[in-house]
Design an enzyme around this catalytic site. Structure first.
Site, PDB file in Angstrom:
ATOM      1  N   SER A  65       0.838  -1.204   0.000  1.00 53.45           N
ATOM      2  CA  SER A  65       0.000   0.000   0.000  1.00 53.45           C
ATOM      3  C   SER A  65       0.872   1.253   0.000  1.00 53.45           C
ATOM      4  CB  SER A  65      -0.895   0.022   1.241  1.00 53.45           C
ATOM      5  OG  SER A  65      -1.706  -1.125   1.284  1.00 53.45           O
TER       6      SER A  65
HETATM    7  N1  SAM Z   1      -0.531  -4.872   4.189  1.00 48.99           N
HETATM    8  C1  SAM Z   1       0.204  -5.114   2.978  1.00 48.99           C
HETATM    9  C2  SAM Z   1       1.529  -4.427   2.944  1.00 48.99           C
HETATM   10  O1  SAM Z   1       1.857  -3.692   3.869  1.00 48.99           O
HETATM   11  O2  SAM Z   1       2.262  -4.679   1.981  1.00 48.99           O
HETATM   12  C3  SAM Z   1      -0.574  -4.761   1.733  1.00 48.99           C
HETATM   13  C4  SAM Z   1      -1.563  -5.725   1.453  1.00 48.99           C
HETATM   14  S1  SAM Z   1      -2.171  -5.895  -0.182  1.00 48.99           S
HETATM   15  C5  SAM Z   1      -2.868  -4.324  -0.526  1.00 48.99           C
HETATM   16  C6  SAM Z   1      -3.542  -6.973   0.236  1.00 48.99           C
HETATM   17  C7  SAM Z   1      -3.143  -8.349   0.673  1.00 48.99           C
HETATM   18  O3  SAM Z   1      -4.309  -9.024   1.155  1.00 48.99           O
HETATM   19  C8  SAM Z   1      -2.588  -9.198  -0.452  1.00 48.99           C
HETATM   20  O4  SAM Z   1      -1.314  -9.668  -0.119  1.00 48.99           O
HETATM   21  C9  SAM Z   1      -3.606 -10.337  -0.569  1.00 48.99           C
HETATM   22  O5  SAM Z   1      -3.029 -11.575  -0.942  1.00 48.99           O
HETATM   23  C10 SAM Z   1      -4.166 -10.379   0.837  1.00 48.99           C
HETATM   24  N2  SAM Z   1      -5.487 -11.026   0.972  1.00 48.99           N
HETATM   25  C11 SAM Z   1      -6.563 -10.938   0.175  1.00 48.99           C
HETATM   26  N3  SAM Z   1      -7.583 -11.676   0.665  1.00 48.99           N
HETATM   27  C12 SAM Z   1      -7.119 -12.260   1.806  1.00 48.99           C
HETATM   28  C13 SAM Z   1      -7.684 -13.143   2.780  1.00 48.99           C
HETATM   29  N4  SAM Z   1      -8.939 -13.592   2.698  1.00 48.99           N
HETATM   30  N5  SAM Z   1      -6.919 -13.523   3.823  1.00 48.99           N
HETATM   31  C14 SAM Z   1      -5.634 -13.086   3.949  1.00 48.99           C
HETATM   32  N6  SAM Z   1      -5.049 -12.258   3.058  1.00 48.99           N
HETATM   33  C15 SAM Z   1      -5.773 -11.838   2.008  1.00 48.99           C
END
Ligand code: SAM
Length: 221
Positions: A65
């Site tokens: 993000s």
């Molecule tokens: N917090 C992260 C960072 O600091 O880099 C950014 C996260 S990215 C915008 C969103 C993340 O949510 C992705 O890595 C994706 O694989 C994960 N995600 C999506 N659905 C999910 C779920 N049901 N459970 C766990 N992770 C999930």
């Protein structure tokens, strides 16, 4: 070994000023952004851009993000030292590191194994010790609940019921809610009687939260 020289530190100072200009005022959040080396979460090809206020690809179709979004969500959480925090979407591990720097007891769930593994290597280098799980974060992490704070870093059609249930009395859940393209940042507060109220905090764009209690996925975790 982490290379974090005066140049990186100078760029972080500039970034913190930029975030202050955009309305981030929580000193603990600003201190964390000032100290967590964001460049080590990015591919070396992006080294020059690590301290611009932008999101970047981290592989597997996912993103780290943008710093403003990380700071904004963290500020909404009103973090106090020692709180038990659940993060859904470990991704690169940057948001998790910002929360670890703030001395929370962090639990973080990621559905993509390779991302969780990469993040865990970085946490080791930084000396942070969050509890990590590869799995479906839309179900929360019941055995460790209740959590004083919950942050979801992917866009969901609604707040998953298990996350609201696993939120402690007096707790805060921050989650982007909307369709798969654009979301509103929503802060839920659970008062000491268990009553939940909801506030909206502007428009953001996240990758979708997949899972049983969010958008359905056909992919195996
Ligand atoms: N917090 C992260 C960072 O600091 O880099 C950014 C996260 S990215 C915008 C969103 C993340 O949510 C992705 O890595 C994706 O694989 C994960 N995600 C999506 N659905 C999910 C779920 N049901 N459970 C766990 N992770 C999930």
């Amino acid at each position: 070994m982490i290379i974090d020289d005066y140049k990186h530190k100078g760029l972080r100072k500039k970034l913190v000023k930029e975030l202050q200009g955009k309305g981030i005022y929580d000193q603990a959040v600003l201190d964390s952004i000032l100290n967590v080396p964001r460049h080590i979460f990015l591919d070396t090809a992006f080294l020059e851009q690590a301290y611009t206020d932008k999101a970047f690809q981290i592989g597997e179709g996912q993103t780290i993000s943008q710093p403003y979004t990380v700071a904004f969500q963290t500020q909404l959480l009103e973090i106090k030292k020692g709180e038990k925090v659940l993060e859904i979407g470990t991704g690169s591990g940057y948001q998790a590191s910002v929360l670890c720097y703030m001395e929370t007891k962090l639990y973080s769930i990621e559905r993509i194994k390779s991302l969780s593994k990469n993040a865990s290597l970085i946490f080791q280098k930084l000396g942070y010790k969050p509890e990590l799980m590869v799995g479906d974060g839309s179900l929360g992490w019941k055995v460790h609940s209740p959590f004083q704070k919950i942050i979801v870093t992917a866009g969901a059609p609604l707040a998953p019921e298990p996350l609201l249930e696993q939120l402690d009395l007096g707790g805060i859940l921050v989650i982007p809610i909307g369709d798969q393209k654009v979301q509103t940042m929503v802060r839920y507060k659970k008062d000491l009687t268990g009553k939940i109220t909801k506030e909206e905090h502007g428009i953001f764009k996240f990758v979708p939260l997949l899972g049983e209690k969010a958008w359905k996925t056909t992919q195996k975790i």
